[in-house]
Enzyme design. Structure first.
Site, mmCIF file in Angstrom:
data_model
loop_
_atom_site.group_PDB
_atom_site.id
_atom_site.type_symbol
_atom_site.label_atom_id
_atom_site.label_comp_id
_atom_site.label_asym_id
_atom_site.label_seq_id
_atom_site.Cartn_x
_atom_site.Cartn_y
_atom_site.Cartn_z
ATOM 1 N N ARG A 267 0.823 -1.216 0.000
ATOM 2 C CA ARG A 267 0.000 0.000 0.000
ATOM 3 C C ARG A 267 0.854 1.261 0.000
ATOM 4 N NH1 ARG A 267 -3.063 1.765 -2.692
ATOM 5 N NH2 ARG A 267 -4.020 -0.303 -2.596
ATOM 6 N N LYS B 59 2.194 24.464 -4.588
ATOM 7 C CA LYS B 59 0.942 23.938 -4.049
ATOM 8 C C LYS B 59 1.008 22.413 -4.013
ATOM 9 C CE LYS B 59 -1.615 27.982 -5.631
ATOM 10 N NZ LYS B 59 -2.623 28.530 -6.562
ATOM 11 N N LYS C 191 5.483 38.808 -4.247
ATOM 12 C CA LYS C 191 4.045 38.746 -4.491
ATOM 13 C C LYS C 191 3.364 39.990 -3.924
ATOM 14 C CE LYS C 191 2.391 34.707 -5.092
ATOM 15 N NZ LYS C 191 1.754 33.388 -4.938
ATOM 16 N N GLU D 261 5.269 39.368 -9.130
ATOM 17 C CA GLU D 261 3.867 39.152 -9.489
ATOM 18 C C GLU D 261 3.229 40.487 -9.861
ATOM 19 O OE1 GLU D 261 0.807 36.588 -7.160
ATOM 20 O OE2 GLU D 261 0.517 38.653 -6.498
ATOM 21 N N ASP E 120 -0.458 37.740 -13.504
ATOM 22 C CA ASP E 120 -1.377 36.991 -12.658
ATOM 23 C C ASP E 120 -2.830 37.372 -12.903
ATOM 24 O OD1 ASP E 120 -1.826 35.098 -10.499
ATOM 25 O OD2 ASP E 120 -2.399 36.827 -9.291
#
Length: 287
Positions: free
Chosen positions: A105, A140, A172, A201, A222
């Site tokens: 597994r 992510k 950002k 960004e 973006d």
């Protein structure tokens, strides 16, 4: 030396990941297998696919089995990153029967996740294969699984963006607020980190112009409209690389890439993984 250090780091991370998986799943032992299967029994098993897709994670899966049986015989029938049809035998395993059942597994979970990422990535790559735009991943990822997630992206034909906060300065929106402006944010990074590659960004053409003037290496476009993105690429005009980002899907990636951007980053490659269906089947158990 750098490549050697990277290889050693990768090996250590994978070993630690497998150890954590064993602690989570096995702990003091597999009470079912250990109660039913004699410790001296051998087994032969195969892995086969139950759908069409791109295979990844085979070598990591092998390492899982080797942890329990160092003498395991592992015969891969396909290469990492190979696209295979449904019902393909991809691995034959021979060794200690308990090890083959107990490791099943954990090894399958890894290979199924990685193959799912590779399969999805291949779809995005193929969607823009006629353009000079590269598909990138993002940060992510599941904490602790980033290395494997990003390896799966490359198996699918995509490319890795930054591995973490340490290898690319990405300024950002909140960083811009904290610094006071794009210009000041870029200056701060240049002053504090030598030879840092910097990405900024942007969401407006005014920000794009400021990022160019500040000397950003990569300009992220973006959540821009297609029309605005085209103008932004014209503004940049080779003064830096361009990356499109923001809720890009298989339906929209071709139009986005057609604006002329160098890269398209897709969070869905890793944040919304659909596991690829692989099964392990025992063929024989013997002394």
């Amino acid at each position: 030396m750098k490549n050697k250090e990277q290889a050693e780091t990768k090996h250590a991370l994978i070993e630690a990941l497998i150890d954590r998986a064993f602690e989570e799943d096995i702990r003091s032992g597999d009470i079912t297998t250990d109660s039913i299967v004699d410790e001296d029994y051998k087994a032969e098993a195969i892995w086969f696919t139950k759908e069409e897709g791109v295979v990844a994670g085979i070598e990591v899966g092998r390492r899982v089995f080797e942890k329990l049986d160092p003498d395991i015989k592992w015969n891969s029938h396909v290469n990492e990153g190979e696209k295979v049809p449904k019902k393909t035998s991809i691995v034959t395993i021979k060794g200690n029967a308990r090890a083959i059942l107990t490791a099943e597994r954990i090894a399958l979970n890894i290979a199924q996740r990685m193959s799912g990422i590779a399969t999805t990535t291949r779809k995005y790559v193929e969607a823009i294969a006629d353009l000079d735009t590269q598909v990138l991943d993002t940060r992510k990822t599941v904490p602790g699984l980033r290395l494997l997630d990003k390896e799966a992206v490359t198996a699918g034909g995509g490319a890795n963006h930054r591995m973490g906060l340490f290898d690319l300065a990405m300024i950002k929106d909140n960083h811009i607020v904290a610094a006071g402006s794009i210009t000041k944010a870029v200056q701060n990074v240049r002053q504090n980190v030598s030879n840092a590659r910097i990405e900024v960004e942007t969401t407006t053409l005014e920000q794009v112009e400021e990022a160019i003037a500040a000397g950003a290496d990569i300009i992220m476009l973006d959540n821009m409209s297609i029309a605005t993105m085209k103008k932004a690429v014209e503004f940049v005009d080779g003064k830096g690389a361009t990356e499109a980002s923001g809720n890009i899907t298989l339906k929209t990636i071709k139009e986005v890439a057609s604006t002329g951007v160098d890269f398209v980053s897709v969070g869905a490659l890793t944040h919304s993984v659909s596991a690829f269906d692989i099964s392990q089947q025992i063929q024989e158990i013997y002394k």
